[in-house]
Design an enzyme around this catalytic site. Structure first.
Site, PDB file in Angstrom:
ATOM      1  N   HIS A 171       1.057  -1.174   0.014  1.00  0.00           N
ATOM      2  CA  HIS A 171      -0.131   0.043   0.080  1.00  0.00           C
ATOM      3  C   HIS A 171       0.990   1.207   0.064  1.00  0.00           C
ATOM      4  O   HIS A 171       1.952   1.222   0.622  1.00  0.00           O
ATOM      5  CB  HIS A 171      -0.968  -0.001   1.104  1.00  0.00           C
ATOM      6  CG  HIS A 171      -2.044   1.000   1.401  1.00  0.00           C
ATOM      7  ND1 HIS A 171      -1.800   2.376   1.697  1.00  0.00           N
ATOM      8  CD2 HIS A 171      -3.269   0.716   1.067  1.00  0.00           C
ATOM      9  CE1 HIS A 171      -2.699   3.144   1.530  1.00  0.00           C
ATOM     10  NE2 HIS A 171      -3.911   2.018   1.506  1.00  0.00           N
TER      11      HIS A 171
ATOM     12  N   ASP B   4       2.960  -4.189   8.289  1.00  0.00           N
ATOM     13  CA  ASP B   4       1.635  -3.621   7.876  1.00  0.00           C
ATOM     14  C   ASP B   4       0.675  -4.702   8.293  1.00  0.00           C
ATOM     15  O   ASP B   4       0.314  -5.254   7.535  1.00  0.00           O
ATOM     16  CB  ASP B   4       1.843  -2.864   6.639  1.00  0.00           C
ATOM     17  CG  ASP B   4       0.196  -2.366   6.375  1.00  0.00           C
ATOM     18  OD1 ASP B   4      -0.755  -2.468   7.119  1.00  0.00           O
ATOM     19  OD2 ASP B   4       0.129  -1.992   5.034  1.00  0.00           O
TER      20      ASP B   4
ATOM     21  N   GLN C 133      -4.652  -5.336   7.108  1.00  0.00           N
ATOM     22  CA  GLN C 133      -5.483  -6.294   6.581  1.00  0.00           C
ATOM     23  C   GLN C 133      -5.401  -7.694   7.235  1.00  0.00           C
ATOM     24  O   GLN C 133      -6.168  -8.508   7.033  1.00  0.00           O
ATOM     25  CB  GLN C 133      -4.911  -6.497   4.999  1.00  0.00           C
ATOM     26  CG  GLN C 133      -5.353  -5.334   4.281  1.00  0.00           C
ATOM     27  CD  GLN C 133      -6.924  -4.891   4.241  1.00  0.00           C
ATOM     28  OE1 GLN C 133      -7.597  -5.636   4.345  1.00  0.00           O
ATOM     29  NE2 GLN C 133      -6.939  -3.584   3.781  1.00  0.00           N
TER      30      GLN C 133
ATOM     31  N   LYS D 251     -10.929  -0.356  10.085  1.00  0.00           N
ATOM     32  CA  LYS D 251     -10.616  -1.562   9.264  1.00  0.00           C
ATOM     33  C   LYS D 251     -11.060  -2.887  10.132  1.00  0.00           C
ATOM     34  O   LYS D 251     -11.295  -3.837   9.605  1.00  0.00           O
ATOM     35  CB  LYS D 251      -9.338  -1.813   8.596  1.00  0.00           C
ATOM     36  CG  LYS D 251      -8.979  -0.962   7.658  1.00  0.00           C
ATOM     37  CD  LYS D 251      -7.896  -1.311   6.934  1.00  0.00           C
ATOM     38  CE  LYS D 251      -7.352  -0.153   5.934  1.00  0.00           C
ATOM     39  NZ  LYS D 251      -8.141   0.082   5.006  1.00  0.00           N
TER      40      LYS D 251
ATOM     41  N   CYS E 202      -4.817   2.368  -3.757  1.00  0.00           N
ATOM     42  CA  CYS E 202      -3.537   2.978  -2.973  1.00  0.00           C
ATOM     43  C   CYS E 202      -2.453   2.026  -3.463  1.00  0.00           C
ATOM     44  O   CYS E 202      -1.366   1.869  -2.450  1.00  0.00           O
ATOM     45  CB  CYS E 202      -3.611   3.344  -1.648  1.00  0.00           C
ATOM     46  SG  CYS E 202      -4.825   4.613  -1.238  1.00  0.00           S
TER      47      CYS E 202
END
Length: 440
Positions: free
Chosen positions: A154, A231, A234, A257, A397
């Protein structure tokens, strides 16, 4: 008083070890007021949780309860409301720390994951400047040093490192992805080397659905003395996350999220690293002593929390973490894996549809990005919206990743714990009708 989620009430709840299924998911949906409304005269099929998830009533009420009963600044008052607000704020930190299996002082509140990554980038930049404290030298970068990312990142986990490299003389390198959306680990072995100072990568791709081999990448980075930045935007909402077991040095996630409000996120860092890092933002609430000539700073996490914090949002994020924990992160991941396979298999069977990422049968997130031959992604999204189906369109993104596959945009459907197989089937029926509708 915050309501108990409907699907967790004793009269209707299922054993925590039982796999989620359509019947229980329909009960879960009752906890989400927004999912009860029609869109364009059709029942809402929300398949855009990869961008922003919806909020259960218990989370909404937890934030409302703060403003109704405890609203006050934290860490700076001795009156009743200030004490209550501070206790709620710090209890929330402990709850979120437990959710990712971290210590409470390793959780720094941020506005989102993007801010967390920029916090790291700017702190490392400050460590690279003349006059930085000796303990910050481990974060300093200079000419010839390397920052390694992946081709599936991203923009939030790419641009901050590009900016850091430009300002320090370091070089950004990347691990490529193959045609199936999987990292080229053989290439990674040659790319991560003695000049690598940082390896930053996504746990799970927001475009491909690929779940990356964190343990292998961590071993590779630590083997050359590099710091690891994960990261987890997700992964944290969709699967069990244990940052201690993964042995990452830093990780970021966003509340919006994972059933929480917008405007709150988390930076995780090993305590010994956070306490050695130069601060990013400076001002009130993050200092010990201030004179007209200099200031001394508190240890983590307050060291990185200057000014008035996002108090109600943090409390709501903790409520969201509790909701997910009580539902069962393992169960959520298993159910979304089922939905993800259904998505990939169904989309791949539709003529003229190209699905990015791992093929059916390979473990992945419950999302799929796809291209419909002859129809722009924005048109696909508007057609599906006319049927009450909410999806994401664009480059998500991740422009370099789309460029890798010769595309400028895709349509993305992403599931969560409140989606059923009927939701997936409604999407597949809609996508199957797209090319005929547009005459492609």
């Amino acid at each position: 008083m915050v309501a108990t989620p409907a699907h967790l009430l004793p009269s209707v709840g299922l054993p925590s070890a039982a796999q989620l299924g359509n019947e229980e998911v329909l009960r879960i949906r009752n906890d989400f007021p927004i999912l009860q409304q029609p869109v364009n005269g059709m029942p809402l099929v929300y398949l855009d949780s990869g961008a922003t998830s919806q909020n259960p009533l218990s989370v909404i009420e937890s934030e409302q309860e703060f403003y109704e009963q405890r609203n006050s600044a934290v860490h700076r008052g001795a009156h009743f409301l200030a004490v209550e607000a501070t206790e709620g704020f710090e209890d929330a930190r402990a709850t979120v720390a437990s959710f990712i299996v971290a210590d409470w002082d390793e959780v720094v509140w941020t506005s989102n994951a993007t801010e967390g990554l920029n916090l790291l980038s700017y702190s490392f930049l400050n460590a690279s400047l003349p006059g930085a404290a000796p303990e910050a030298a481990q974060f300093a970068l200079g000419s010839g040093d390397e920052i390694v990312v992946t081709e599936m990142e991203h923009h939030a986990n790419l641009i901050p490192w590009q900016q850091l490299a430009q300002r320090t003389g370091a070089i950004v390198r990347y691990i490529p992805v193959d045609d199936h959306g999987v990292l080229d680990l053989e290439a990674a072995e040659s790319i991560v080397g003695p000049r690598t100072r940082i390896l930053a990568f996504t746990h799970a791709s927001n475009v491909l659905g690929t779940i990356n081999p964190v343990e292998r990448l961590v071993r590779l980075a630590h083997g050359v003395g590099a710091l690891v930045v994960l990261d987890a935007c997700q992964s944290a909402p969709h699967m069990p996350l244990d940052v201690k077991d993964l042995d990452v040095d830093f990780a970021v996630l966003s509340g919006h999220k994972m059933l929480a409000p917008t405007g709150v996120g988390v930076l995780y860092g090993k305590s010994e690293l956070l306490n050695a890092m130069p601060p990013f933002l400076t001002g009130g609430s993050m200092i010990t002593t201030v004179t007209m000539e200099k200031a001394e700073f508190l240890p983590s996490p307050q060291r990185f929390e200057a000014g008035t914090q996002k108090i109600s949002q943090a409390i709501a994020l903790a409520s969201a973490a509790n909701y997910l924990t009580e539902t069962g992160m393992g169960r959520i991941h298993e159910w979304e894996s089922v939905l993800g396979m259904r998505l990939v298999e169904g989309l791949a069977s539709i003529p003229g549809v190209r699905v990015l990422g791992p093929e059916a049968g390979v473990e992945r997130l419950g999302l799929a990005s796809f291209d419909v031959e002859g129809v722009h992604a924005h048109d696909v999204g508007q057609f599906l919206d006319s049927r009450g189906i909410a999806v994401r369109v664009g480059h998500h993104c991740a422009q370099p990743l789309h460029r890798r596959y010769g595309l400028t945009a895709t349509t993305r459907a992403s599931t969560y714990l409140y989606n059923t197989t009927d939701d997936v089937d409604a999407l597949l029926e809609g996508v199957a009708a797209v090319r005929g509708y547009f005459g492609a």
